[in-house]
Design a protein around this motif. Structure first.
Motif, PDB file in Angstrom:
ATOM      1  N   GLU A  32      17.348  28.378 -43.297  1.00 49.61           N
ATOM      2  CA  GLU A  32      18.321  29.423 -42.941  1.00 49.61           C
ATOM      3  C   GLU A  32      18.544  29.486 -41.435  1.00 49.61           C
ATOM      4  N   ILE A  33      17.467  29.379 -40.685  1.00 52.11           N
ATOM      5  CA  ILE A  33      17.583  29.413 -39.225  1.00 52.11           C
ATOM      6  C   ILE A  33      18.470  28.266 -38.752  1.00 52.11           C
ATOM      7  N   CYS A  34      18.222  27.085 -39.289  1.00 48.01           N
ATOM      8  CA  CYS A  34      18.988  25.898 -38.888  1.00 48.01           C
ATOM      9  C   CYS A  34      20.462  26.040 -39.263  1.00 48.01           C
ATOM     10  N   GLU A  35      20.716  26.540 -40.470  1.00 47.51           N
ATOM     11  CA  GLU A  35      22.102  26.721 -40.896  1.00 47.51           C
ATOM     12  C   GLU A  35      22.812  27.723 -39.996  1.00 47.51           C
ATOM     13  N   LYS A  36      22.135  28.829 -39.719  1.00 44.11           N
ATOM     14  CA  LYS A  36      22.733  29.866 -38.868  1.00 44.11           C
ATOM     15  C   LYS A  36      22.988  29.335 -37.451  1.00 44.11           C
ATOM     16  N   ALA A  37      22.049  28.505 -36.963  1.00 43.19           N
ATOM     17  CA  ALA A  37      22.165  27.964 -35.599  1.00 43.19           C
ATOM     18  C   ALA A  37      23.117  26.777 -35.528  1.00 43.19           C
ATOM     19  N   GLY A  38      23.392  26.181 -36.667  1.00 42.33           N
ATOM     20  CA  GLY A  38      24.240  24.992 -36.669  1.00 42.33           C
ATOM     21  C   GLY A  38      23.527  23.767 -36.129  1.00 42.33           C
ATOM     22  N   VAL A  39      22.227  23.701 -36.362  1.00 45.76           N
ATOM     23  CA  VAL A  39      21.440  22.549 -35.927  1.00 45.76           C
ATOM     24  C   VAL A  39      20.705  21.972 -37.135  1.00 45.76           C
ATOM     25  N   SER A  40      20.268  20.749 -37.010  1.00 45.27           N
ATOM     26  CA  SER A  40      19.543  20.108 -38.104  1.00 45.27           C
ATOM     27  C   SER A  40      18.082  20.561 -38.105  1.00 45.27           C
ATOM     28  N   ARG A  41      17.422  20.384 -39.252  1.00 43.32           N
ATOM     29  CA  ARG A  41      15.987  20.667 -39.333  1.00 43.32           C
ATOM     30  C   ARG A  41      15.226  19.771 -38.350  1.00 43.32           C
ATOM     31  N   MET A  42      15.715  18.552 -38.177  1.00 40.72           N
ATOM     32  CA  MET A  42      15.083  17.639 -37.229  1.00 40.72           C
ATOM     33  C   MET A  42      15.131  18.229 -35.822  1.00 40.72           C
ATOM     34  N   SER A  43      16.252  18.839 -35.453  1.00 40.95           N
ATOM     35  CA  SER A  43      16.343  19.490 -34.135  1.00 40.95           C
ATOM     36  C   SER A  43      15.353  20.636 -34.042  1.00 40.95           C
ATOM     37  N   PHE A  44      15.254  21.422 -35.108  1.00 37.15           N
ATOM     38  CA  PHE A  44      14.304  22.534 -35.101  1.00 37.15           C
ATOM     39  C   PHE A  44      12.902  22.013 -34.819  1.00 37.15           C
ATOM     40  N   TYR A  45      12.481  21.007 -35.586  1.00 36.41           N
ATOM     41  CA  TYR A  45      11.117  20.492 -35.452  1.00 36.41           C
ATOM     42  C   TYR A  45      10.902  19.685 -34.174  1.00 36.41           C
ATOM     43  N   ARG A  46      11.956  19.329 -33.489  1.00 39.93           N
ATOM     44  CA  ARG A  46      11.829  18.676 -32.191  1.00 39.93           C
ATOM     45  C   ARG A  46      11.289  19.680 -31.166  1.00 39.93           C
ATOM     46  N   TYR A  47      11.634  20.951 -31.332  1.00 41.80           N
ATOM     47  CA  TYR A  47      11.261  21.979 -30.368  1.00 41.80           C
ATOM     48  C   TYR A  47      10.171  22.923 -30.855  1.00 41.80           C
ATOM     49  N   TYR A  48      10.053  23.096 -32.184  1.00 38.36           N
ATOM     50  CA  TYR A  48       9.135  24.082 -32.752  1.00 38.36           C
ATOM     51  C   TYR A  48       8.405  23.497 -33.952  1.00 38.36           C
ATOM     52  N   SER A  49       7.196  23.980 -34.182  1.00 41.97           N
ATOM     53  CA  SER A  49       6.453  23.591 -35.380  1.00 41.97           C
ATOM     54  C   SER A  49       6.570  24.651 -36.458  1.00 41.97           C
TER      55      SER A  49
END
Length: 172
Positions: A32-49
């Motif tokens: 949900e966070i990724c969808e709302k932000a318009g970023v991929s899950r890969m981008s999320f995990y690049r910056y956060y665990s």
């Protein structure tokens, strides 16, 4: 112009804040966070665990900026440092309130302890302090900030600094 990394991180922060207005932290998924932000899950995990890392990274970046500011002020008094500290926190009151709302305000406590240790080491206080000083100070400061937040930040940073100085002068 912001780097792509900074932009993605900011979009993720904004997404979780927006989602927290509607849902409990535990009911928000990374998807949900990724969808709302318009970023991929890969981008999320690049910056956060984890979702909590969004707040931890934010705290770290905010502290780094604060520490840089106080480092460039060689004649800074303790009171001035408290004024700057509370002014900085007031600027980020939304994030503090989100931590409280999501019942993750203990992240702030852990970060305060880490930052207090860092400042003490930079000030060469390691030989003076006993093992309980940093947790005592950090816990007290955390509770002061939470109380200030509960009062909707009606006290100015100067008022808060004066309260801290009064405590240091009269109670210790």
């Amino acid at each position: 112009m912001k780097s792509k990394k900074a932009k993605s991180k900011k979009l993720i922060q904004l997404a979780i804040y927006e989602l927290l207005l509607k849902k409990d932290f535990d009911n928000i998924s990374i998807k949900e966070i990724c969808e709302k932000a318009g970023v991929s899950r890969m981008s999320f995990y690049r910056y956060y665990s984890t979702k909590e890392d969004i707040f931890i990274v934010f705290c770290d970046e905010t502290f780094d900026a604060f520490f840089q500011e106080i480092s460039h002020s060689p004649t800074l008094t303790v009171k001035d440092m408290f004024i700057m500290f509370f002014a900085n926190l007031k600027k980020y009151h939304r994030e503090i309130d989100m931590l409280k709302k999501s019942q993750r305000d203990t992240i702030l406590l852990a970060q305060f302890e880490q930052y207090s240790s860092y400042i003490a080491s930079k000030m060469n206080l390691g030989n003076i302090l006993n093992p309980f000083d940093i947790p005592f100070f950090s816990g007290g400061l955390f509770n002061v900030v939470i109380r200030w937040s509960n009062r909707n930040y009606i006290d100015t940073p100067e008022d808060m600094a004066n309260a801290m100085m009064g405590f240091i002068k009269n109670k210790i």
